[in-house]
Scaffold this motif. Structure first.
Motif, PDB file in Angstrom:
ATOM      1  N   SER A  43      -1.808   4.141 -10.301  1.00 34.69           N
ATOM      2  CA  SER A  43      -1.319   3.678  -8.520  1.00 34.69           C
ATOM      3  C   SER A  43      -2.310   4.284  -7.868  1.00 34.69           C
ATOM      4  O   SER A  43      -2.369   3.558  -6.434  1.00 34.69           O
ATOM      5  CB  SER A  43       0.013   4.732  -8.216  1.00 34.69           C
ATOM      6  OG  SER A  43       0.437   4.374  -7.681  1.00 34.69           O
ATOM      7  N   GLY A  44      -2.858   5.431  -7.872  1.00 39.00           N
ATOM      8  CA  GLY A  44      -4.088   5.067  -6.516  1.00 39.00           C
ATOM      9  C   GLY A  44      -5.216   4.761  -6.599  1.00 39.00           C
ATOM     10  O   GLY A  44      -5.351   4.562  -5.622  1.00 39.00           O
TER      11      GLY A  44
ATOM     12  N   GLY B 195       0.822   4.326  -3.242  1.00 37.29           N
ATOM     13  CA  GLY B 195       0.318   5.755  -2.603  1.00 37.29           C
ATOM     14  C   GLY B 195       1.451   6.794  -3.254  1.00 37.29           C
ATOM     15  O   GLY B 195       1.262   7.574  -3.539  1.00 37.29           O
ATOM     16  N   GLY B 196       2.956   6.217  -4.007  1.00 39.29           N
ATOM     17  CA  GLY B 196       3.420   7.376  -4.378  1.00 39.29           C
ATOM     18  C   GLY B 196       4.259   8.086  -3.556  1.00 39.29           C
ATOM     19  O   GLY B 196       4.543   7.191  -2.534  1.00 39.29           O
TER      20      GLY B 196
ATOM     21  N   LYS C 273       0.057   8.366 -11.885  1.00 40.39           N
ATOM     22  CA  LYS C 273      -0.391   7.864 -10.331  1.00 40.39           C
ATOM     23  C   LYS C 273      -1.911   8.297  -9.757  1.00 40.39           C
ATOM     24  O   LYS C 273      -2.403   7.177  -8.668  1.00 40.39           O
ATOM     25  CB  LYS C 273       0.067   9.975 -10.478  1.00 40.39           C
ATOM     26  CG  LYS C 273       1.526  10.287  -9.804  1.00 40.39           C
ATOM     27  CD  LYS C 273       1.534  11.734  -9.333  1.00 40.39           C
ATOM     28  CE  LYS C 273       2.766  12.422  -8.566  1.00 40.39           C
ATOM     29  NZ  LYS C 273       2.612  13.427  -8.944  1.00 40.39           N
TER      30      LYS C 273
ATOM     31  N   THR D 187      -6.463  -1.340  -0.979  1.00 40.30           N
ATOM     32  CA  THR D 187      -6.825  -1.652   0.616  1.00 40.30           C
ATOM     33  C   THR D 187      -8.127  -1.977   1.106  1.00 40.30           C
ATOM     34  O   THR D 187      -8.838  -2.344   2.115  1.00 40.30           O
ATOM     35  CB  THR D 187      -6.871  -0.054   1.184  1.00 40.30           C
ATOM     36  OG1 THR D 187      -5.881   0.766   0.438  1.00 40.30           O
ATOM     37  CG2 THR D 187      -7.758   0.337   2.502  1.00 40.30           C
TER      38      THR D 187
ATOM     39  N   VAL E 204      -4.264   1.493  -4.809  1.00 38.17           N
ATOM     40  CA  VAL E 204      -3.968   1.528  -3.341  1.00 38.17           C
ATOM     41  C   VAL E 204      -6.103   1.176  -2.595  1.00 38.17           C
ATOM     42  O   VAL E 204      -5.499   0.719  -2.750  1.00 38.17           O
ATOM     43  CB  VAL E 204      -3.494   3.336  -2.672  1.00 38.17           C
ATOM     44  CG1 VAL E 204      -3.838   3.321  -2.011  1.00 38.17           C
ATOM     45  CG2 VAL E 204      -2.348   3.442  -3.619  1.00 38.17           C
ATOM     46  N   THR E 205      -6.355   1.903  -3.445  1.00 40.40           N
ATOM     47  CA  THR E 205      -7.821   2.435  -3.087  1.00 40.40           C
ATOM     48  C   THR E 205      -8.147   0.481  -2.845  1.00 40.40           C
ATOM     49  O   THR E 205      -8.853  -0.043  -2.066  1.00 40.40           O
ATOM     50  CB  THR E 205      -8.958   3.260  -4.073  1.00 40.40           C
ATOM     51  OG1 THR E 205      -7.820   4.334  -3.697  1.00 40.40           O
ATOM     52  CG2 THR E 205     -10.290   3.125  -3.788  1.00 40.40           C
TER      53      THR E 205
ATOM     54  N   ILE F 203       0.450  -1.242   0.039  1.00 39.68           N
ATOM     55  CA  ILE F 203       0.293  -0.126   0.128  1.00 39.68           C
ATOM     56  C   ILE F 203       1.326   0.977  -0.075  1.00 39.68           C
ATOM     57  O   ILE F 203       0.777   1.919  -0.757  1.00 39.68           O
ATOM     58  CB  ILE F 203      -0.983   0.084   1.175  1.00 39.68           C
ATOM     59  CG1 ILE F 203      -2.051  -1.193   0.880  1.00 39.68           C
ATOM     60  CG2 ILE F 203      -1.685   1.206   1.529  1.00 39.68           C
ATOM     61  CD1 ILE F 203      -3.076  -1.520   1.925  1.00 39.68           C
ATOM     62  N   LYS F 204       1.891   1.119   1.147  1.00 36.76           N
ATOM     63  CA  LYS F 204       2.678   2.527   0.791  1.00 36.76           C
ATOM     64  C   LYS F 204       2.994   2.649  -0.693  1.00 36.76           C
ATOM     65  O   LYS F 204       3.855   4.356  -0.948  1.00 36.76           O
ATOM     66  CB  LYS F 204       3.618   1.956   1.927  1.00 36.76           C
ATOM     67  CG  LYS F 204       3.408   2.301   3.153  1.00 36.76           C
ATOM     68  CD  LYS F 204       4.726   2.486   4.409  1.00 36.76           C
ATOM     69  CE  LYS F 204       4.184   2.418   5.805  1.00 36.76           C
ATOM     70  NZ  LYS F 204       5.161   2.258   7.182  1.00 36.76           N
ATOM     71  N   ARG F 205       3.860   1.297  -1.227  1.00 43.06           N
ATOM     72  CA  ARG F 205       4.518   0.553  -2.600  1.00 43.06           C
ATOM     73  C   ARG F 205       3.626   2.258  -3.282  1.00 43.06           C
ATOM     74  O   ARG F 205       4.257   3.379  -3.737  1.00 43.06           O
ATOM     75  CB  ARG F 205       5.207  -0.126  -2.672  1.00 43.06           C
ATOM     76  CG  ARG F 205       6.245  -0.040  -4.056  1.00 43.06           C
ATOM     77  CD  ARG F 205       6.536  -1.701  -4.560  1.00 43.06           C
ATOM     78  NE  ARG F 205       5.631  -2.015  -4.417  1.00 43.06           N
ATOM     79  CZ  ARG F 205       4.442  -2.172  -5.082  1.00 43.06           C
ATOM     80  NH1 ARG F 205       3.999  -1.765  -6.381  1.00 43.06           N
ATOM     81  NH2 ARG F 205       3.215  -3.307  -5.267  1.00 43.06           N
TER      82      ARG F 205
END
Length: 145
Positions: free
Chosen positions: A82-83, A44-45, A79, A90, A86-87, A40-42
């Protein structure tokens, strides 16, 4: 009068299959050696740029002219993807957390998830034929007084 108790193992098998599918989807976002939180951190940008770094980028953009515009749109599209990743990751982790109650889902590593998926698929294949035989051989276990 004999009454047969209905076994709820079918719903448990379905829940396990759903959990395995969720774990498999998580693997699509992860890399070997990382856990869900690290993924998730990776995804997240990167970190926020400092003011001096932003100023340097603006100067470089002016010097490069229109070529930087296409690079910027590619970066923005990456981006955005990538967003959404992440969603999605999660959301998958949250579904696993709520369905299984496993509070350590974010610490699950890629390798442990692969192991769980393989273990569940093997147990599902090998145990399904035994369930009807077991119920047939021991019907007294499902009787109520």
């Amino acid at each position: 009068m004999m009454t047969v108790k209905v076994d709820s193992s079918d719903s448990e098998v379905e829940e396990q299959a759903d959990t395995v599918k969720l774990y498999q989807e998580c693997l699509g976002f992860m890399r070997p050696g990382e856990n869900i939180l690290q993924a998730i951190k990776r995804l997240g940008g990167g970190k926020q740029l400092s003011a001096s770094e932003r100023l340097k980028q603006k100067k470089l953009a002016k010097l490069q002219g229109e070529s930087s515009v296409s690079i910027d749109t590619e970066k923005e599209a990456e981006k955005a993807k990538s967003g959404s990743d992440v969603t999605n990751l999660t959301g998958l982790a949250n579904k696993i957390l709520t369905s299984t109650g496993d509070m350590d889902v974010y610490q699950e590593t890629y390798e442990s998830i692969v192991f769980k998926v393989i273990l569940q698929s093997l147990s599902a294949v090998s145990l399904k034929p035994l369930v009807p035989i077991y119920n047939f051989v021991r019907p007294h276990l499902y009787m109520l007084n």
